[in-house]
Design an enzyme around this catalytic site. Structure first.
Site, short mmCIF file in Angstrom:
data_model
loop_
_atom_site.label_atom_id
_atom_site.label_comp_id
_atom_site.label_asym_id
_atom_site.label_seq_id
_atom_site.Cartn_x
_atom_site.Cartn_y
_atom_site.Cartn_z
CB CYS A 116 -0.94 0.01 1.20
SG CYS A 116 -2.02 -1.42 1.24
CG HIS A 256 -3.22 3.45 2.73
ND1 HIS A 256 -3.79 3.15 1.51
CD2 HIS A 256 -3.17 2.28 3.42
CE1 HIS A 256 -4.08 1.86 1.48
NE2 HIS A 256 -3.71 1.31 2.62
CG ASN A 286 -6.54 -0.93 1.82
OD1 ASN A 286 -5.92 -0.44 0.88
ND2 ASN A 286 -5.94 -1.41 2.90
N1 COA Z 1 -17.68 -9.23 10.20
C1 COA Z 1 -18.00 -9.60 11.43
N2 COA Z 1 -17.09 -9.94 12.36
C2 COA Z 1 -15.80 -9.92 11.98
C3 COA Z 1 -15.39 -9.54 10.70
C4 COA Z 1 -16.40 -9.17 9.79
N3 COA Z 1 -16.13 -8.81 8.53
N4 COA Z 1 -14.04 -9.60 10.63
C5 COA Z 1 -13.62 -10.02 11.83
N5 COA Z 1 -14.67 -10.20 12.65
C6 COA Z 1 -14.68 -10.68 14.03
C7 COA Z 1 -13.47 -11.48 14.40
O1 COA Z 1 -13.59 -12.81 13.93
C8 COA Z 1 -13.47 -11.37 15.90
O2 COA Z 1 -14.37 -12.31 16.39
P1 COA Z 1 -14.02 -13.13 17.73
O3 COA Z 1 -13.89 -12.09 18.80
O4 COA Z 1 -15.21 -14.03 17.87
O5 COA Z 1 -12.74 -13.84 17.44
C9 COA Z 1 -14.05 -9.99 16.16
O6 COA Z 1 -14.66 -9.57 14.91
C10 COA Z 1 -13.01 -8.96 16.56
O7 COA Z 1 -11.91 -9.13 15.70
P2 COA Z 1 -10.73 -8.11 15.70
O8 COA Z 1 -9.72 -8.56 14.68
O9 COA Z 1 -10.27 -7.84 17.08
O10 COA Z 1 -11.51 -6.83 15.17
P3 COA Z 1 -10.96 -5.40 14.96
O11 COA Z 1 -11.77 -4.44 15.67
O12 COA Z 1 -9.47 -5.35 15.14
O13 COA Z 1 -11.25 -5.17 13.40
C11 COA Z 1 -10.05 -5.21 11.36
C12 COA Z 1 -10.68 -6.03 12.47
C13 COA Z 1 -9.46 -6.16 10.33
C14 COA Z 1 -11.15 -4.35 10.71
C15 COA Z 1 -8.98 -4.30 11.97
O14 COA Z 1 -8.13 -5.05 12.77
C16 COA Z 1 -8.17 -3.60 10.94
O15 COA Z 1 -8.67 -2.78 10.19
N6 COA Z 1 -6.85 -3.86 10.93
C17 COA Z 1 -5.97 -3.22 9.98
C18 COA Z 1 -6.12 -3.89 8.66
C19 COA Z 1 -5.55 -3.08 7.55
O16 COA Z 1 -5.75 -1.90 7.48
N7 COA Z 1 -4.84 -3.75 6.65
C20 COA Z 1 -4.28 -3.14 5.51
C21 COA Z 1 -3.12 -2.33 5.88
S1 COA Z 1 -2.61 -1.39 4.51
#
Ligand code: COA
Length: 329
Positions: A116, A256, A286
């Site tokens: 990215c 970004h 993204n």
């Molecule tokens: N819908 C519903 N639930 C979801 C889900 C979705 N699309 N994706 C994940 N979950 C669930 C998980 O399975 C987890 O469930 P559990 O507690 O039963 O295990 C719960 O939501 C919490 O997961 P967590 O990973 O702690 O959520 P979060 O608040 O961190 O959000 C992201 C997850 C991926 C949105 C977040 O971590 C994120 O944006 N990270 C950065 C990713 C990114 O930007 N990547 C590219 C970089 S350039």
């Protein structure tokens, strides 16, 4: 403030028309909801390329608009720097396909792989080529068909990404307009937080790799999130310091677009109010290295910023890679 070497002469974007809304994921049988995705990411919908729309074709659309706006012809392009995590083929570079598609036959063309952050890395490379006199007119493109590499059964990644391309023409600066500072970093110790484990030269594509989905994106979301907040904060500080400008002087932060909460944390750290932060993650998700040039095209097209505006750019991605720039448009 240092005298800039290279400035933006025009931007463009290439967006596939098909829109995929959050609501459609549930219909696809994925255990998720519109509410969860909006609350945790800020994403409402994203664009998805059709089979015939490729990383090269989206890049070509973006490039043609950027060249038109810059008033340069394809024959005047000296170098094409194409950033992508989704090359159409593994060999040769997608940049040479783009070169052929737009008819930039005089150019040197190559790809950059920095996920990215790739477009920002590409800009810095192109700026260096202009500085040394190796190139006068550079086309810097970010183009991504993320839909081809996400695992559509993994709810924690597939809802995040979208397809699209953005491009800029870079020319020598003749006044105070242009790139005022650039800061780039990476940390390969964190490579496995966001990666495609298989399908490369070490573990080549096989029936087993395909079956096990080893060639698709894997991500430790929470860890990536934490690193993104820290790295983007560090890099905006460095870029502002290097350009000798304060956050108050910035007209617009163009970050970004990975997650609205990462964007808000970066703005808060920098002391830039959200009214001065551009957000389009709700419409695109993204788009990896295309997100910043798509955003710059939108903000200049809509007149949110214009000639002379001071813009802070901040990127972050797999690698991990990150970086920031201060530019005067
Ligand atoms: N819908 C519903 N639930 C979801 C889900 C979705 N699309 N994706 C994940 N979950 C669930 C998980 O399975 C987890 O469930 P559990 O507690 O039963 O295990 C719960 O939501 C919490 O997961 P967590 O990973 O702690 O959520 P979060 O608040 O961190 O959000 C992201 C997850 C991926 C949105 C977040 O971590 C994120 O944006 N990270 C950065 C990713 C990114 O930007 N990547 C590219 C970089 S350039």
């Amino acid at each position: 403030m240092r005298r800039p070497v290279a400035r933006f002469a025009g931007f463009g974007r290439g967006i596939p028309p098909k829109v995929l809304t959050n609501h459609e994921f549930a219909a696809m049988g994925l255990d998720t909801s519109h509410e969860w995705i909006v609350e945790r990411t800020g994403i409402v919908e994203r664009h998805i390329a059709a089979e015939h729309e490729t990383t090269c074709s989206m890049a070509a659309d973006a490039s043609c608009t950027a060249m038109h706006r810059a008033g340069v012809t394809a024959g005047e392009i000296d170098v094409i720097v194409l950033s992508t995590a989704t090359p159409d083929r593994l060999l040769p570079a997608t940049a040479v396909d783009l070169q052929a598609a737009i008819g930039a036959h005089r150019a040197a063309a190559f790809d950059i792989s920095a996920a990215c952050s790739g477009w920002l890395y590409g800009l810095t490379v192109a700026e260096g080529l202009i500085m040394t006199g190796t190139a006068e007119t550079a086309l810097v493109v970010g183009s991504e068909k993320m839909s081809a590499i996400v695992d559509w059964t993994d709810r924690s990644t597939c809802v995040l990404f979208g397809d699209g391309a953005g491009a800029a023409v870079l020319r020598p600066s003749t006044d105070e307009r242009g790139i005022l500072s650039s800061y780039m970093r990476s940390d390969g110790r964190l490579a496995n937080l966001l990666y495609r484990p298989q399908g490369g030269a070490t573990i080549p594509m096989s029936e087993e790799v395909l079956r096990e989905r080893g060639h698709l994106v894997k991500m430790a979301g929470r860890e990536v999130f934490k690193s993104a907040v820290l790295c983007m904060a560090e890099s905006v500080d460095r870029a502002l310091d290097a350009a000798k400008v304060t956050a108050d002087e910035i007209d617009l932060l163009v970050p970004h677009q990975a997650n609205i909460r990462i964007i808000e944390a970066t703005a808060k750290h920098a002391g830039i109010p959200m009214e001065k932060v551009f957000v389009n993650i709700d419409r695109y998700g993204n788009t990896s290295s295309a997100s910043i040039p798509i955003s710059l095209d939108e903000v200049t097209e809509r007149g949110i910023v214009g000639e002379g505006s001071l813009v802070l750019i901040a990127a972050f991605g797999a690698g991990l890679t990150w970086g920031s720039m201060v530019v005067r448009l």
